[in-house]
Design an enzyme around this catalytic site. Sequence first.
Site, PDB file in Angstrom:
ATOM      1  N   ALA A  66       0.832  -1.199   0.000  1.00 61.21           N
ATOM      2  CA  ALA A  66       0.000   0.000   0.000  1.00 61.21           C
ATOM      3  C   ALA A  66       0.870   1.253   0.000  1.00 61.21           C
ATOM      4  O   ALA A  66       2.016   1.237   0.455  1.00 61.21           O
ATOM      5  CB  ALA A  66      -0.917   0.007   1.227  1.00 61.21           C
ATOM      6  N   GLY A 111       0.755  -5.770   0.413  1.00 59.96           N
ATOM      7  CA  GLY A 111      -0.360  -5.988  -0.502  1.00 59.96           C
ATOM      8  C   GLY A 111       0.068  -6.543  -1.843  1.00 59.96           C
ATOM      9  O   GLY A 111      -0.709  -7.220  -2.515  1.00 59.96           O
ATOM     10  N   GLU A 114       0.329 -10.176  -1.261  1.00 64.82           N
ATOM     11  CA  GLU A 114      -1.036 -10.683  -1.138  1.00 64.82           C
ATOM     12  C   GLU A 114      -1.674 -10.848  -2.516  1.00 64.82           C
ATOM     13  O   GLU A 114      -2.432 -11.792  -2.750  1.00 64.82           O
ATOM     14  CB  GLU A 114      -1.861  -9.738  -0.263  1.00 64.82           C
ATOM     15  CG  GLU A 114      -1.448  -9.805   1.201  1.00 64.82           C
ATOM     16  CD  GLU A 114      -2.259  -8.881   2.075  1.00 64.82           C
ATOM     17  OE1 GLU A 114      -2.885  -9.372   3.038  1.00 64.82           O
ATOM     18  OE2 GLU A 114      -2.263  -7.656   1.822  1.00 64.82           O
ATOM     19  N   GLU A 134       4.315  -6.262   7.265  1.00 63.26           N
ATOM     20  CA  GLU A 134       3.419  -5.391   8.043  1.00 63.26           C
ATOM     21  C   GLU A 134       3.771  -5.355   9.528  1.00 63.26           C
ATOM     22  O   GLU A 134       3.502  -4.363  10.211  1.00 63.26           O
ATOM     23  CB  GLU A 134       1.963  -5.848   7.856  1.00 63.26           C
ATOM     24  CG  GLU A 134       1.355  -5.516   6.498  1.00 63.26           C
ATOM     25  CD  GLU A 134       1.630  -6.559   5.435  1.00 63.26           C
ATOM     26  OE1 GLU A 134       1.000  -6.499   4.371  1.00 63.26           O
ATOM     27  OE2 GLU A 134       2.489  -7.453   5.662  1.00 63.26           O
TER      28      GLU A 134
END
Length: 262
Positions: A66, A111, A114, A134
């Site tokens: 992100a 992300g 992911e 994270e």
Amino acid sequence: MGAWQTLTVEQTGRVAVVTFRRADQLNAMNRLMQREITSAFEALSVDDGVGAIVVTGEGRGFMAGADIKEYAAQSAPEFDSFQAAGTRMYASIEDNRKPVIAAVNGFALGGGMELVLCCDIVIANQYAKLGLPEIKLGLIPGGGGTQRSVAKLGRNRANFLLMTGAIVPASEFVEAGLVNEIVDAEKLMARALELAAMIAAEPAGAVEGLKRLTAHAVSGDLAGGLATERDILGELYRGEIGQRRVREFAEKSAGRAAKAKP
């Protein structure tokens, strides 16, 4: 399909290529990019002219998670909305009717990893690195990383990544099964496009059925998966392509057997 600001969608034959275009930010995902990814993949999913999708990033990064600058400025409701929209975005890839091949050209973090975990086949170059860092922000993945990493890597490997925030060369994920191949950087897209074209040339119903079945297998519902497998196979067998190809194979086999008789 529309004008995009953070990505491009190009098509050659039955293969669509989605390229993230925020190279100056290592393709970090902001809210606009999140919306555009969702819109692009949902449109491709229902496009009968597309048989397979390749996703990659421009520059040195696949997707560096992100956009933290935007992330940090979000209010609590904005943060919740971003996470909810993320759920839909990842589903647009994982549940896409078309197989999605990730061509990982650099960092795939947070992300970005992911997103890789949502893809059906993963090709990476020798410089690619993946991770779920994270924990370094005192957070955890919010786009399915805790669940999909366990499903695709096993619990202990997932724990290592999640709890240490390690950023790991893509080559270390080959044995684990997440990364299918490591390819020289200059050959990465050619190989991804080759695989995509190979898959897109096969009957769309069979390819879509296989994607549904392998996804079901991961759920652990063996009985349900076997029943769905039988249903899909029956539909394909009764379909025009299945009937024709089975008949052609049988005729060739009979011809070979006749020639082999003394």
